[in-house]
Structures are given as structure tokens and as C-alpha cells.
Design an enzyme around this catalytic site. Sequence first.
Site, PDB file in Angstrom:
ATOM      1  N   HIS A   1     -13.856  -7.298  16.682  1.00 44.83           N
ATOM      2  CA  HIS A   1     -14.091  -8.743  16.805  1.00 44.83           C
ATOM      3  C   HIS A   1     -12.780  -9.470  16.489  1.00 44.83           C
ATOM      4  O   HIS A   1     -11.752  -8.842  16.191  1.00 44.83           O
ATOM      5  CB  HIS A   1     -15.269  -9.205  15.946  1.00 44.83           C
TER       6      HIS A   1
ATOM      7  N   HIS B   1     -10.594  -8.450  13.403  1.00 47.98           N
ATOM      8  CA  HIS B   1      -9.742  -7.253  13.500  1.00 47.98           C
ATOM      9  C   HIS B   1      -8.491  -7.565  14.312  1.00 47.98           C
ATOM     10  O   HIS B   1      -7.383  -7.168  13.967  1.00 47.98           O
ATOM     11  CB  HIS B   1     -10.488  -6.103  14.181  1.00 47.98           C
TER      12      HIS B   1
ATOM     13  N   CYS C   1     -21.479   1.190  -1.863  1.00 47.40           N
ATOM     14  CA  CYS C   1     -21.809   0.381  -0.676  1.00 47.40           C
ATOM     15  C   CYS C   1     -21.207   1.064   0.545  1.00 47.40           C
ATOM     16  O   CYS C   1     -19.987   1.197   0.651  1.00 47.40           O
ATOM     17  CB  CYS C   1     -21.270  -1.044  -0.805  1.00 47.40           C
TER      18      CYS C   1
ATOM     19  N   CYS D   1     -18.804  -1.102   2.676  1.00 46.84           N
ATOM     20  CA  CYS D   1     -17.428  -1.164   2.154  1.00 46.84           C
ATOM     21  C   CYS D   1     -16.821   0.225   2.041  1.00 46.84           C
ATOM     22  O   CYS D   1     -15.617   0.347   1.833  1.00 46.84           O
ATOM     23  CB  CYS D   1     -17.387  -1.773   0.749  1.00 46.84           C
TER      24      CYS D   1
ATOM     25  N   CYS E   1     -24.297  -6.237  -2.337  1.00 50.79           N
ATOM     26  CA  CYS E   1     -22.866  -6.364  -2.056  1.00 50.79           C
ATOM     27  C   CYS E   1     -22.637  -7.723  -1.389  1.00 50.79           C
ATOM     28  O   CYS E   1     -23.278  -8.027  -0.370  1.00 50.79           O
ATOM     29  CB  CYS E   1     -22.424  -5.235  -1.116  1.00 50.79           C
TER      30      CYS E   1
ATOM     31  N   HIS F   1     -21.631  -7.392   2.421  1.00 55.27           N
ATOM     32  CA  HIS F   1     -22.547  -6.830   3.412  1.00 55.27           C
ATOM     33  C   HIS F   1     -24.002  -7.251   3.224  1.00 55.27           C
ATOM     34  O   HIS F   1     -24.844  -6.944   4.067  1.00 55.27           O
ATOM     35  CB  HIS F   1     -22.410  -5.303   3.440  1.00 55.27           C
TER      36      HIS F   1
ATOM     37  N   LYS G   1     -16.664 -15.262   6.199  1.00 60.27           N
ATOM     38  CA  LYS G   1     -15.888 -14.231   6.878  1.00 60.27           C
ATOM     39  C   LYS G   1     -16.598 -13.809   8.172  1.00 60.27           C
ATOM     40  O   LYS G   1     -17.794 -13.497   8.137  1.00 60.27           O
ATOM     41  CB  LYS G   1     -15.749 -13.017   5.962  1.00 60.27           C
TER      42      LYS G   1
ATOM     43  N   LYS H   1     -19.407  -8.466  11.990  1.00 63.93           N
ATOM     44  CA  LYS H   1     -20.469  -7.975  12.863  1.00 63.93           C
ATOM     45  C   LYS H   1     -21.773  -7.884  12.092  1.00 63.93           C
ATOM     46  O   LYS H   1     -22.822  -8.205  12.593  1.00 63.93           O
ATOM     47  CB  LYS H   1     -20.085  -6.602  13.424  1.00 63.93           C
TER      48      LYS H   1
HETATM   49  N1  MSP Z   1     -11.084   1.322   7.725  1.00 64.45           N
HETATM   50  C1  MSP Z   1     -10.700   0.386   6.728  1.00 64.45           C
HETATM   51  C2  MSP Z   1      -9.201   0.274   6.615  1.00 64.45           C
HETATM   52  C3  MSP Z   1      -8.487   1.541   6.314  1.00 64.45           C
HETATM   53  S1  MSP Z   1      -6.759   1.319   6.278  1.00 64.45           S
HETATM   54  C4  MSP Z   1      -6.170   2.734   5.652  1.00 64.45           C
HETATM   55  C5  MSP Z   1     -11.293  -0.972   7.057  1.00 64.45           C
HETATM   56  N2  MSP Z   1     -11.620  -1.166   8.324  1.00 64.45           N
HETATM   57  S2  MSP Z   1     -12.298  -2.515   8.886  1.00 64.45           S
HETATM   58  O1  MSP Z   1     -12.450  -2.280  10.298  1.00 64.45           O
HETATM   59  O2  MSP Z   1     -13.467  -2.840   8.155  1.00 64.45           O
HETATM   60  O3  MSP Z   1     -11.288  -3.673   8.618  1.00 64.45           O
HETATM   61  C6  MSP Z   1      -9.990  -3.588   9.067  1.00 64.45           C
HETATM   62  C7  MSP Z   1      -9.239  -4.865   8.849  1.00 64.45           C
HETATM   63  O4  MSP Z   1      -9.839  -5.942   9.548  1.00 64.45           O
HETATM   64  C8  MSP Z   1      -9.141  -5.280   7.387  1.00 64.45           C
HETATM   65  O5  MSP Z   1      -7.802  -5.635   7.091  1.00 64.45           O
HETATM   66  C9  MSP Z   1     -10.007  -6.500   7.318  1.00 64.45           C
HETATM   67  O6  MSP Z   1      -9.563  -7.404   6.356  1.00 64.45           O
HETATM   68  C10 MSP Z   1      -9.821  -7.059   8.713  1.00 64.45           C
HETATM   69  N3  MSP Z   1     -10.885  -7.977   9.006  1.00 64.45           N
HETATM   70  C11 MSP Z   1     -12.193  -7.717   9.271  1.00 64.45           C
HETATM   71  N4  MSP Z   1     -12.854  -8.904   9.391  1.00 64.45           N
HETATM   72  C12 MSP Z   1     -11.977  -9.924   9.212  1.00 64.45           C
HETATM   73  C13 MSP Z   1     -12.026 -11.306   9.318  1.00 64.45           C
HETATM   74  N5  MSP Z   1     -13.149 -11.936   9.567  1.00 64.45           N
HETATM   75  N6  MSP Z   1     -10.862 -11.995   9.168  1.00 64.45           N
HETATM   76  C14 MSP Z   1      -9.650 -11.390   9.011  1.00 64.45           C
HETATM   77  N7  MSP Z   1      -9.560 -10.089   8.902  1.00 64.45           N
HETATM   78  C15 MSP Z   1     -10.731  -9.345   8.867  1.00 64.45           C
HETATM   79  O7  MSP Z   1     -11.400  -1.799   6.170  1.00 64.45           O
END
Ligand code: MSP
Length: 516
Positions: A20, A23, A128, A131, A145, A148, A296, A299
Site C-alpha cells: 500500500h 510501504h 503479536c 508485529c 496491540c 493491530h 497509520k 491493510k
Molecule cells: N518485515 C518488516 C521489516 C523487516 S526489515 C529487516 C516489516 N515489514 S512491513 O511490511 O510491515 O513494513 C515495512 C515498512 O513499511 C516499515 O518501515 C513500516 O514503517 C512501513 N510502513 C507500513 N505502513 C506505513 C505507513 N502507513 N506509513 C509509513 N510507513 C509505513 O515491518
Amino acid sequence: MSDDTFYVTTPIYYVNDVPHLGHAYTTVAADFICRFRRMQGRKVHFLTGTDEHGQKILRTAEAKGMSPKEWTDQIVPRWTEVWKALDISNDDFIRTTEPRHEGPVQRFVQELYDRGEIYLGSYQGLYCVGCEAFKLEDELVDGKCPLHGVEPDVVEEENYFFRLSKYADRLIQLWETDERSVMPETRRNEVLGKVRQGLEDLSISRVSFDWGIPLPWDEKHVIYVWIDALQNYITAVGYGTDDDRFSSIWPADIHLVGKDILWFHSVIWPAMLMALDMPLPRTVFAHGYLQVGGEKMSKSKLTGISPHDVIATFGSDGYRYYFMREISFGLDGNFSWEAMVERYNADLANDFGNLASRVLSMITRYFDGALPEPPQPDELEGSDRSLMSVHEHALSDMDQAVNAVAPHQAVKAAWTLVKKANSYVEEVAPWALAKDPDQRRRLEIALYMLADTLRQLALMTSPITPRAAQELWHRLGLEGDVEQRSFPADGGWGRLKAGTKVRTGDPLFPRLDEAS
Ligand code: MSP
């Protein structure tokens, strides 16, 4: 230091779902930084990838009636296609299910074990799965959490532990002495405060499921997904497979992460590296959240918007520009469609796009599309010099902003030249000069200066809006890829050849109507 590889990473993303905007936010920022540094002549290595082990992925696959490997294999292309649509210029893409990752991870933990950094214990606590992290009671809100909105699982099992607590003092010393170690400063203070309250050893293996990398000395355990995932930053660049390559790229210059995963990157990761006497990443930078309605974007809360939906309207350039420009990197920021249309129309369609079409059509009208002779130094007037000086400042401000990991400031700096060029047009009024045959040379100089400014802008905006920059480059009669050029080598004035034919064309950024 400057011929050293500039190594930038994004987090590796969980593939329980498709990407989304949240990411893509991290990935676009990383891409901008990498493209900018490449154009400064730096050797850059840009890594992104996917985090594929752990219970979160396992449960998703089970719910879809697939094996976890089948699930990840079919969903990873959904991620890479988004990066392609956003013109992400990563040099590598790592999946944690690849052999080049799994083997070296085992080697890393074996070495920790051999050095006495890992011991067997038992764990009882809350976990969790969203997380992929253990939680303390006081981190929950109404027993759930906060990220989530679900109650964590109760876990009681025999686990291996990493002696994390041993590294508290060294971490504190690192943060106190190196202000780039964790950025921005508020985040550094946050981890400092937390670690000063004490640090516990960390459970690093799980026995209740098997979707993960087995511990080499006790194969009924799989390695905790975060311990596995963090190592992507070293396995992808040759740790455990190609020592020369590894030492030429590692340490990372910047790990870009969201603030929710700062703890793992600023505490657990450096401590593991310290335990093996390995170099530490130079900077971990934590940015804020992209929010929808003050929360935030995620999904799990059904607020995740697909980048494809936004690209369809704004294009990859419009998308990249908005997120880089609108949100102060480091702080939370709201996404709104209306604000995006407004920003796109004002900065891209009007300020930049119109500038380009005005200049190119005046050259077409007054000189039949052929660039006039460049000015000699003694022909330059105050207005020309002031345009050149704004360019010089803009470029050095961009550099400083990238150094400060502030893409929004860098984009703003580039636009000071766009704005200046627009006011130069108004000031010198080429249409008025064109009416006076005595002003012919002045008209030539003004339009040459403007074409030259467009050339500078194509270079400066290439890391931000690469497609429009390339198109502009071609319309100026320049050959090849602008992204292959560099600021120090190609950034001087007066390099457009007189007589070169320029081209007008469709608007670089077609105006959007407010309701789009
Ligand atoms: N798999 C772990 C990261 C491992 S790194 C060795 C993870 N994955 S994640 O897919 O949940 O998130 C990846 C990144 O996307 C994180 O830096 C997270 O902060 C970012 N974001 C997810 N949703 C976000 C927003 N709504 N806004 C900004 N960044 C966000 O965590």
C-alpha cells in the site's frame, strides 16, 4: 570515503499482502536519495526485498490454502511490479527464502552461539503475530496491540536467547557520541531513554511452527523472523558468500525504516553486529507514518490504498513528487487526494510544466526551434547572474538536504530554481523584446538562459520525476539518458549547442481537474 559504495536499504516488506502507499513511501524516498547520489557520481548500492518467514506469512498462506512458499512465490511479483511502476531503481532485490540468505543467516547465528552470545532458556509471554514481536502488558491498550487491534497470543516455550542486555552500555555510548547513528534526533533520544531504563535478553528462536530458517545446532527451532530478516542487509551484499564484495559494500550508509520498526534496527541489529565485531550501519533513519484520517495507513485496518490507484491518475512522477514534497520526512503526514491534485496542478502542471512549454514554444516561435548562441560572460546582465546563482544555491541545498535525509527539503530546493525561472520570464518578458529589433541579441540571451535552466532542471529533477526529466532532456535536443549524467560533470552552464533543434510537445504534466 567518497569512492566508497553508498549503500541504502529499505525494510524488507512482509508479503502477507500486496503493497500500500505506506510501504511505497519508504521505497520512493530511498529511490530519490539513491538517484541523487548516483548523479553526484557516487557508486550506489540500493537494496530492497521481501520478508517471507514467520507466523504472519504462514497464517496467511494457510488461510488461502497454500503452502507458505507457494503463497510467497505468487505474491512477490505483485511487489516488484509496483516498484517498476514507480520507477524504483534498486540494484538488488532480496527474498529471505533465497539460499544466498538462508545459509549465511545460519552461519551468523552459529557464530553467535560459538562465541557464547546465545543460550537456551524458556519464555513465557505475549506475542503479536501482526508485529511479529513479543509485547509487554504495558504496551497494550485494553489488552490489545495498539497497531493491530488484536489480543496477542500467550506463548510459553523453550527458546534460545541472545545476550542483548550485555550491549546496553555500548549502544548508549554509540548514540551519545554519534549523532548520525540514529536519526532524527527525537528518535535517537527515544531509544536512548528506553535503553537507559534497562535492556533484556532477546528470544531468538521458536519451536511451535517450522516456517523459518532452522537453527543449525538445534533444528527443531526456527530462527525468530526478525533475526532472520535483519540479516538481509548483509547477506544480500555477500556476507557468508563473497567476503570481498561484502567488505566493499558494508556497512550501510542509511537504513531507512518506519518509526514502528526503529527498535529492531537501532537496538537489536547493532547489538548483533557488535557481538560479532562487525561494522555498524552509519545511519538508521526512522520516518513517520502516512496517515489516513489521522491513523497509520494499514491493510489490517482496511485503510491501505494501492499505489496503482494513485499512479493511474498522477503518473509515477506525480506520485513520487507528492510524497517527497508534501510530507516532512521524519514526521507523520496525512494523505489526501484533494491535496495531491492541488499540489500536482500548482507545482508540476503550472510551475514546472508551463515553464517548459513556454520556453520551448518561444524558441520555436522566435528562432524556428533552433537554440541561439550562448551568452559571452560580458553579455550577462544582473537578471542572468541572479538566475545562475539561484541554481548554484539550489544544488548545494539539495545536497545538504540529502545529507540530512530530508527529501522534502531537497525537492523544495529544486523548485526554487523552477520559481526563479518563472519570475525571470516575467522580468525579461521575451515577447516584448521580440517586438524590438534592437533587442534581438537580448532576446537570444534570455531564451538561451532559459533553455539552459531547463537543462539544469532536467538534471536536478531526474531523481524526483525521472520520466518528465528524460522527456525534457530530449525536447532540448539532448541525447542519451539524463539519469546517466552527473551534476559535477554536466552541471555547468553554456553546454547547449547553438543551432540545436528543440521540440515542443504535449504538456509534461497534463493538468488534472479538481474532481479527478
Ligand atoms: N518485515 C518488516 C521489516 C523487516 S526489515 C529487516 C516489516 N515489514 S512491513 O511490511 O510491515 O513494513 C515495512 C515498512 O513499511 C516499515 O518501515 C513500516 O514503517 C512501513 N510502513 C507500513 N505502513 C506505513 C505507513 N502507513 N506509513 C509509513 N510507513 C509505513 O515491518
